[in-house]
Scaffold this motif. Structure first.
Motif, PDB file in Angstrom:
ATOM      1  N   LEU A   1      66.205 -12.499 -42.844  1.00  0.00           N
ATOM      2  CA  LEU A   1      64.943 -13.173 -42.545  1.00  0.00           C
ATOM      3  C   LEU A   1      63.983 -12.810 -43.674  1.00  0.00           C
ATOM      4  CD1 LEU A   1      62.767 -14.546 -40.731  1.00  0.00           C
ATOM      5  CD2 LEU A   1      62.462 -12.300 -39.632  1.00  0.00           C
ATOM      6  N   LEU A   2      63.474 -13.817 -44.376  1.00  0.00           N
ATOM      7  CA  LEU A   2      62.597 -13.590 -45.529  1.00  0.00           C
ATOM      8  C   LEU A   2      61.218 -14.145 -45.207  1.00  0.00           C
ATOM      9  CD1 LEU A   2      65.187 -14.699 -48.235  1.00  0.00           C
ATOM     10  CD2 LEU A   2      64.713 -12.383 -47.412  1.00  0.00           C
ATOM     11  N   LEU A   3      60.214 -13.268 -45.258  1.00  0.00           N
ATOM     12  CA  LEU A   3      58.851 -13.654 -44.883  1.00  0.00           C
ATOM     13  C   LEU A   3      57.917 -13.547 -46.078  1.00  0.00           C
ATOM     14  CD1 LEU A   3      58.612 -11.599 -41.556  1.00  0.00           C
ATOM     15  CD2 LEU A   3      58.816 -14.092 -41.719  1.00  0.00           C
ATOM     16  N   CYS A   4      57.059 -14.556 -46.255  1.00  0.00           N
ATOM     17  CA  CYS A   4      56.021 -14.498 -47.287  1.00  0.00           C
ATOM     18  C   CYS A   4      54.739 -15.031 -46.664  1.00  0.00           C
ATOM     19  CB  CYS A   4      56.418 -15.341 -48.497  1.00  0.00           C
ATOM     20  SG  CYS A   4      55.167 -15.366 -49.795  1.00  0.00           S
ATOM     21  N   LEU A   5      53.669 -14.246 -46.771  1.00  0.00           N
ATOM     22  CA  LEU A   5      52.412 -14.627 -46.119  1.00  0.00           C
ATOM     23  C   LEU A   5      51.583 -15.600 -46.953  1.00  0.00           C
ATOM     24  CD1 LEU A   5      51.378 -11.187 -44.580  1.00  0.00           C
ATOM     25  CD2 LEU A   5      52.309 -13.170 -43.385  1.00  0.00           C
TER      26      LEU A   5
ATOM     27  N   HIS B   1      62.082 -17.795 -43.934  1.00  0.00           N
ATOM     28  CA  HIS B   1      63.357 -18.402 -44.317  1.00  0.00           C
ATOM     29  C   HIS B   1      64.530 -17.590 -43.781  1.00  0.00           C
ATOM     30  CE1 HIS B   1      61.462 -20.592 -48.052  1.00  0.00           C
ATOM     31  NE2 HIS B   1      61.057 -21.077 -46.897  1.00  0.00           N
ATOM     32  N   HIS B   2      65.625 -18.282 -43.501  1.00  0.00           N
ATOM     33  CA  HIS B   2      66.869 -17.595 -43.153  1.00  0.00           C
ATOM     34  C   HIS B   2      67.949 -17.972 -44.157  1.00  0.00           C
ATOM     35  CE1 HIS B   2      70.894 -17.294 -41.283  1.00  0.00           C
ATOM     36  NE2 HIS B   2      70.411 -16.091 -40.989  1.00  0.00           N
ATOM     37  N   VAL B   3      68.605 -16.931 -44.681  1.00  0.00           N
ATOM     38  CA  VAL B   3      69.783 -17.169 -45.526  1.00  0.00           C
ATOM     39  C   VAL B   3      70.862 -16.174 -45.119  1.00  0.00           C
ATOM     40  CG1 VAL B   3      68.628 -18.140 -47.568  1.00  0.00           C
ATOM     41  CG2 VAL B   3      68.800 -15.656 -47.325  1.00  0.00           C
ATOM     42  N   ALA B   4      72.113 -16.580 -45.315  1.00  0.00           N
ATOM     43  CA  ALA B   4      73.222 -15.679 -44.995  1.00  0.00           C
ATOM     44  C   ALA B   4      73.312 -14.566 -46.030  1.00  0.00           C
ATOM     45  CB  ALA B   4      74.531 -16.475 -44.936  1.00  0.00           C
ATOM     46  N   GLU B   5      73.125 -14.928 -47.296  1.00  0.00           N
ATOM     47  CA  GLU B   5      73.193 -13.956 -48.391  1.00  0.00           C
ATOM     48  C   GLU B   5      71.910 -14.036 -49.204  1.00  0.00           C
ATOM     49  OE1 GLU B   5      75.668 -11.898 -48.816  1.00  0.00           O
ATOM     50  OE2 GLU B   5      77.069 -12.773 -47.372  1.00  0.00           O
ATOM     51  N   LEU B   6      71.416 -12.885 -49.652  1.00  0.00           N
ATOM     52  CA  LEU B   6      70.173 -12.870 -50.434  1.00  0.00           C
ATOM     53  C   LEU B   6      70.258 -13.747 -51.676  1.00  0.00           C
ATOM     54  CD1 LEU B   6      68.496  -9.387 -50.881  1.00  0.00           C
ATOM     55  CD2 LEU B   6      67.613 -11.446 -49.746  1.00  0.00           C
ATOM     56  N   GLY B   7      71.400 -13.742 -52.319  1.00  0.00           N
ATOM     57  CA  GLY B   7      71.574 -14.493 -53.562  1.00  0.00           C
ATOM     58  C   GLY B   7      71.380 -15.994 -53.403  1.00  0.00           C
ATOM     59  N   GLU B   8      71.481 -16.480 -52.163  1.00  0.00           N
ATOM     60  CA  GLU B   8      71.294 -17.916 -51.917  1.00  0.00           C
ATOM     61  C   GLU B   8      69.826 -18.322 -51.978  1.00  0.00           C
ATOM     62  OE1 GLU B   8      72.695 -18.847 -47.992  1.00  0.00           O
ATOM     63  OE2 GLU B   8      74.530 -17.692 -48.280  1.00  0.00           O
ATOM     64  N   HIS B   9      68.930 -17.336 -51.949  1.00  0.00           N
ATOM     65  CA  HIS B   9      67.513 -17.657 -51.801  1.00  0.00           C
ATOM     66  C   HIS B   9      66.831 -17.723 -53.164  1.00  0.00           C
ATOM     67  CE1 HIS B   9      63.270 -16.969 -50.354  1.00  0.00           C
ATOM     68  NE2 HIS B   9      63.684 -17.940 -49.577  1.00  0.00           N
ATOM     69  N   LYS B  10      66.609 -18.955 -53.622  1.00  0.00           N
ATOM     70  CA  LYS B  10      66.106 -19.152 -54.988  1.00  0.00           C
ATOM     71  C   LYS B  10      64.743 -18.503 -55.209  1.00  0.00           C
ATOM     72  CE  LYS B  10      68.469 -23.218 -56.783  1.00  0.00           C
ATOM     73  NZ  LYS B  10      68.982 -24.024 -55.657  1.00  0.00           N
ATOM     74  N   MET B  11      63.830 -18.638 -54.231  1.00  0.00           N
ATOM     75  CA  MET B  11      62.453 -18.183 -54.456  1.00  0.00           C
ATOM     76  C   MET B  11      62.372 -16.677 -54.713  1.00  0.00           C
ATOM     77  SD  MET B  11      60.506 -20.588 -51.673  1.00  0.00           S
ATOM     78  CE  MET B  11      58.814 -20.267 -52.120  1.00  0.00           C
ATOM     79  N   THR B  12      63.208 -15.895 -54.034  1.00  0.00           N
ATOM     80  CA  THR B  12      63.169 -14.448 -54.296  1.00  0.00           C
ATOM     81  C   THR B  12      64.123 -14.068 -55.428  1.00  0.00           C
ATOM     82  OG1 THR B  12      64.698 -14.130 -52.450  1.00  0.00           O
ATOM     83  CG2 THR B  12      62.380 -13.690 -52.034  1.00  0.00           C
ATOM     84  N   ALA B  13      65.194 -14.839 -55.613  1.00  0.00           N
ATOM     85  CA  ALA B  13      66.128 -14.523 -56.707  1.00  0.00           C
ATOM     86  C   ALA B  13      65.451 -14.676 -58.063  1.00  0.00           C
ATOM     87  CB  ALA B  13      67.358 -15.412 -56.611  1.00  0.00           C
TER      88      ALA B  13
END
Ligand SMILES: [Zn+2]
Length: 270
Positions: A69-73, A114-126
């Protein structure tokens, strides 16, 4: 807007309070903050056990047994640990936990869950650069090497260096005697060292004081890092603490900057 110190403190408090908890149910009041349809988001995370919480720039990365679970305020907001009887009036998401507590998330304008299975899938934080706090001087120098643009927009660019916003950028530039629009390739080694040290000091000082006085922590308490810690930040019209020259507010691209025109010349003074 929460920056690195507030996110670091939220992550620390969330780790202490939430690791081991199970997400029993999720209420979504603002589906557009999600990266998947609300039903899929709920299905993905309901029943998950919270394993860890880490800060990443202006993001919180919550590791669960069912992915991340990825949170950004975004431009601002709160993440509060409360219960169903004490929910804040403004909330966009509620995570009900197995011990009867609820995590209520609010975005002042717009944020992300956001929900992703793997961190690497998440472009905004990658795509984020390394976090500003804890970065070594060697890493910081290497980032600046060969750059030609102005220093302030570089420091605010989350893809270069993560976690610094328009609040925490002001005093480090002053402490290092650097004008926000100084071209990076005019900075001496001493300038870079002074800037790196001032950034680490300012971010750590805020963390030590519980974060910004204009933000709330997980328990709805405001931080202790208030204007008494500011050098030139938001002190337009007041005397520079070093030389007494009047602090001015200037436009620097899309942001405002507070500087001492004597201590922070646009051209390198040494
Ligand atoms: Zn001055």
């Amino acid at each position: 807007m929460p920056e690195l110190p507030e996110i670091a403190l939220l992550a620390r408090d969330m780790r202490t309070a939430l690791v081991g908890r199970i997400i029993n149910s999720i209420e979504v009041l603002q589906p557009k903050c999600l990266n998947v349809p609300a039903e899929a988001f709920r299905a993905a995370l309901t029943g998950s056990h919270i394993l860890d919480v880490q800060p990443r720039g202006k993001w919180l990365q919550v590791k669960t047994t069912l992915g991340w679970l990825l949170l950004c305020l975004g431009m601002g907001g709160e993440i509060l640990l409360t219960d169903r009887d004490h929910l804040p009036e403004k909330r966009r998401l509620i995570f009900d936990l197995d011990d009867g507590s609820s995590l209520a998330v609010n975005f002042w304008w717009f944020g992300y869950a956001h929900h992703v299975a793997e961190l690497g899938e998440h472009k905004m934080t990658a795509q984020l650069g390394n976090d500003a706090l804890g970065m070594t001087l060697a890493e910081f120098s290497a980032l600046l090497r060969g750059r030609r643009g102005a220093i302030k927009p570089f420091l605010l660019n989350q893809r270069r260096i993560a976690g610094i916003g328009n609040v925490y950028v002001q005093d480090p530039l002053f402490k290092a005697g650097i004008h926000p629009l100084r071209p990076i390739n005019t900075l001496s080694e001493a300038d870079v060292t002074a800037l790196w040290r001032a950034l680490q000091e300012t971010l750590q000082e805020s963390i030590d004081r519980g974060g910004s006085a204009w933000e709330r922590n997980l328990y709805d308490e405001k931080g202790g890092w208030d204007e008494s810690y500011f050098q030139v930040a938001y002190r337009e019209g007041q005397p520079c603490p070093t030389c007494g020259t009047t602090v001015v507010k200037i436009k620097t691209g899309s942001t405002s900057s507070y500087i001492c025109p004597a201590c922070q010349p646009l051209t390198g003074g040494t």
